[in-house]
Design a protein around this motif. Structure first.
Motif, mmCIF file in Angstrom:
data_model
loop_
_atom_site.group_PDB
_atom_site.id
_atom_site.type_symbol
_atom_site.label_atom_id
_atom_site.label_comp_id
_atom_site.label_asym_id
_atom_site.label_seq_id
_atom_site.Cartn_x
_atom_site.Cartn_y
_atom_site.Cartn_z
ATOM 1 N N GLU A 166 -41.855 28.759 25.263
ATOM 2 C CA GLU A 166 -40.784 27.765 25.150
ATOM 3 C C GLU A 166 -41.071 26.516 25.989
ATOM 4 O OE1 GLU A 166 -37.677 29.394 28.526
ATOM 5 O OE2 GLU A 166 -37.624 30.299 26.551
ATOM 6 N N ASP A 199 -42.800 19.995 18.989
ATOM 7 C CA ASP A 199 -42.495 21.372 19.364
ATOM 8 C C ASP A 199 -43.335 22.353 18.564
ATOM 9 O OD1 ASP A 199 -40.536 20.709 21.236
ATOM 10 O OD2 ASP A 199 -38.946 20.699 19.731
ATOM 11 N N ARG A 204 -41.004 27.107 14.828
ATOM 12 C CA ARG A 204 -39.996 28.126 15.143
ATOM 13 C C ARG A 204 -40.501 29.533 14.822
ATOM 14 N NH1 ARG A 204 -34.190 28.811 12.323
ATOM 15 N NH2 ARG A 204 -33.552 30.639 13.494
ATOM 16 N N ASP A 207 -39.623 32.687 17.294
ATOM 17 C CA ASP A 207 -38.452 33.487 16.949
ATOM 18 C C ASP A 207 -38.784 34.451 15.806
ATOM 19 O OD1 ASP A 207 -35.928 34.481 16.345
ATOM 20 O OD2 ASP A 207 -35.107 32.557 15.721
ATOM 21 N N TYR A 231 -36.587 34.148 12.610
ATOM 22 C CA TYR A 231 -36.418 32.769 12.156
ATOM 23 C C TYR A 231 -35.920 32.668 10.714
ATOM 24 C CZ TYR A 231 -40.806 32.896 9.512
ATOM 25 O OH TYR A 231 -41.793 33.175 8.608
#
Length: 71
Positions: free
Chosen positions: A47, A56, A59, A63, A66
């Protein structure tokens, strides 16, 4: 693969790509790219990492759920 720490902007070299893309793993081993000599591997929270462009991480790398709709 090189990634950047969000808070300091320092680059780190990811040692195991599979560990990076595994959404069930919160940390990844990497080497700080500071200085002339190769640094010892350290654990970094995913993170706290971004691509050198500032984007970024996907995801699906962070996760495991997701695909779950949070609506």
């Amino acid at each position: 693969m090189l990634l950047q720490l969000k808070d300091t902007g320092e680059l780190v070299k990811i040692l195991e790509i599979q560990e990076l893309i595994d959404p069930n793993s919160d940390i990844v081993q990497a080497q700080d790219q500071e200085g002339q000599e190769e640094q010892q591997p350290e654990n970094f929270k995913k993170e706290n990492l971004v691509f050198p462009s500032g984007e970024d991480l996907p995801r699906c790398w962070l996760d495991a759920d997701y695909r779950q709709d949070n609506a």
